[in-house]
Write an enzyme that holds these catalytic residues in place. Structure first.
Site, mmCIF file in Angstrom:
data_model
loop_
_atom_site.group_PDB
_atom_site.id
_atom_site.type_symbol
_atom_site.label_atom_id
_atom_site.label_comp_id
_atom_site.label_asym_id
_atom_site.label_seq_id
_atom_site.Cartn_x
_atom_site.Cartn_y
_atom_site.Cartn_z
ATOM 1 N N CYS A 1 -13.053 1.786 1.198
ATOM 2 C CA CYS A 1 -12.769 1.799 2.632
ATOM 3 C C CYS A 1 -13.287 0.547 3.330
ATOM 4 C CB CYS A 1 -13.369 3.052 3.271
ATOM 5 S SG CYS A 1 -12.705 4.583 2.572
ATOM 6 N N ASP B 1 5.515 7.617 -4.090
ATOM 7 C CA ASP B 1 4.815 7.864 -5.356
ATOM 8 C C ASP B 1 3.424 8.415 -5.053
ATOM 9 O OD1 ASP B 1 3.288 5.722 -4.534
ATOM 10 O OD2 ASP B 1 3.392 4.662 -6.453
ATOM 11 N N CYS C 1 -7.058 2.214 -1.602
ATOM 12 C CA CYS C 1 -7.212 3.643 -1.323
ATOM 13 C C CYS C 1 -6.997 4.418 -2.629
ATOM 14 C CB CYS C 1 -6.214 4.075 -0.250
ATOM 15 S SG CYS C 1 -6.584 5.697 0.430
ATOM 16 N N CYS D 1 -8.079 5.243 10.271
ATOM 17 C CA CYS D 1 -7.841 6.238 9.218
ATOM 18 C C CYS D 1 -8.280 7.624 9.681
ATOM 19 C CB CYS D 1 -8.620 5.833 7.966
ATOM 20 S SG CYS D 1 -8.551 7.060 6.657
ATOM 21 N N TYR E 1 12.237 9.444 -7.153
ATOM 22 C CA TYR E 1 11.387 8.272 -6.933
ATOM 23 C C TYR E 1 12.087 6.989 -7.396
ATOM 24 C CZ TYR E 1 8.202 4.549 -7.600
ATOM 25 O OH TYR E 1 7.671 3.291 -7.566
ATOM 26 N N GLU F 1 10.230 -0.082 -12.659
ATOM 27 C CA GLU F 1 9.953 1.201 -12.013
ATOM 28 C C GLU F 1 9.810 2.325 -13.034
ATOM 29 O OE1 GLU F 1 8.980 1.754 -9.113
ATOM 30 O OE2 GLU F 1 9.255 -0.302 -8.466
#
Ligand code: SF4
Length: 313
Positions: free
Chosen positions: A220, A153, A213, A229, A135, A52
């Site tokens: 898409c 995030d 995305c 969406c 985070y 992380e």
């Protein structure tokens, strides 16, 4: 970004992303990079913690080889704490923002000193570790300790901005409204199955943002929530929020600092100031300024006679 939490058709009023859960989770089961070593259920909390911190500002394909080296060399916090901070900076290689290597060393030292050599479980204890922000604390809680807290995030923010709020981009910096939206969007429930689903949602929506995305050119036509969406339904309106930060690099102090650290990383011996000046021959003043900042940050230290510089011992 539009800050109102207008929700798309099909969403549960109490959960603005309920209509996304099924497709996103099913997509992750098929397309998520579950082969990443820190996503192995047997990966230690320390391994997840390292991943992380390393992946916060660095793409995963660059993180993985360095992560593997670190885990082989320092499989526990005690192993890293027993080595020098300079070795952590050296082994950081070219992941960027090498202060993260120093903070990891400090965090490992704190784990040994205060937590029996383990990654702590409590959110407050995680947050108290050097270099750990909201985070990282949330990610370690969710991915390691199976505590279903929202992990937010830039990828998650972008997916929620588009799919739920109908904006092309999230705000330049995390807003309270976004944090609330992310929390409200989590799958709920208290059974073990519900909790597993919520923690899986965290990683699935993050992965959707990383692979599909994406910031500049969302794919898409490959997205599992194309028909749900809000941004697409609204006709893909252009971003109309505050200016977004650029990622300037060429010629910045950050670039010069990177070159200096790289030169020290590659040399087993201290390097003279004159030799370091050659890393940026156009501007000696800039090199001096960057060297001073690196010393101030603890990433670099002068030798006792001040004639040369090295990574911290
Ligand atoms: S349809 Fe496009 S914009 Fe909407 S969430 Fe999927 S990739 Fe993102």
């Amino acid at each position: 970004m539009r800050t109102g939490a207008s929700t798309a058709a099909g969403a549960d009023e109490s959960n603005p992303a309920s209509h996304l859960h099924g497709p996103v989770l099913a997509w992750f089961d098929r397309h998520g990079r579950t082969e990443l070593p820190w996503r192995d259920p047997d990966c230690s909390a320390w391994g997840v913690f390292l991943s992380e911190v390393m992946s916060q500002q660095t793409p995963l394909h660059r993180v993985e080889p360095v992560w593997r080296e670190w885990m082989q060399r320092w499989p526990t916090p005690a192993d890293l704490a027993a080595d020098s901070p300079g070795e952590a900076v050296r082994a950081w290689r070219r992941l960027g923002y090498p202060r993260r290597a120093l903070r990891l060393h400090e965090a490992a030292t704190a784990m040994v000193r205060d937590h029996g050599g383990e990654v702590p479980r409590g959110h407050d204890e995680l947050l108290a570790l050097p270099g750990v922000g909201a985070y990282t604390a949330a990610a370690v809680s969710s991915f390691t300790h199976q505590i279903p807290v929202p992990v937010v995030d830039t990828n998650v923010r972008r997916v929620l901005a588009r799919a739920v709020t109908g904006a092309e981009h999230a705000a330049p910096a995390l807003t309270v409204a976004e944090s609330r939206l992310a929390a409200a969007s989590m799958p709920t429930g208290t059974t073990d199955e519900n909790i597993t689903r919520a923690n899986r949602w965290n990683v699935a929506v993050m992965e959707l943002g990383a692979l599909v995305c994406t910031a500049r050119a969302p794919k898409c036509d490959r997205c599992p929530v194309l028909d749900r969406c809000a941004w697409v339904a609204a006709g893909r309106p252009a971003y109309d929020g505050p200016p977004r930060r650029g990622q300037a690099w060429a010629g910045t102090d950050r670039q010069v600092r990177g070159r200096i650290v790289q030169a020290l990383r590659e040399s087993p011996d201290p390097v003279t100031r004159a030799a370091l000046a050659s890393t940026w021959p156009d501007d000696a003043t800039k090199v001096d300024r960057c060297l001073a900042a690196l010393v101030e940050d603890g990433l670099v230290e002068p030798t006792d006679d001040g004639a040369a510089y090295r990574l911290p011992r």
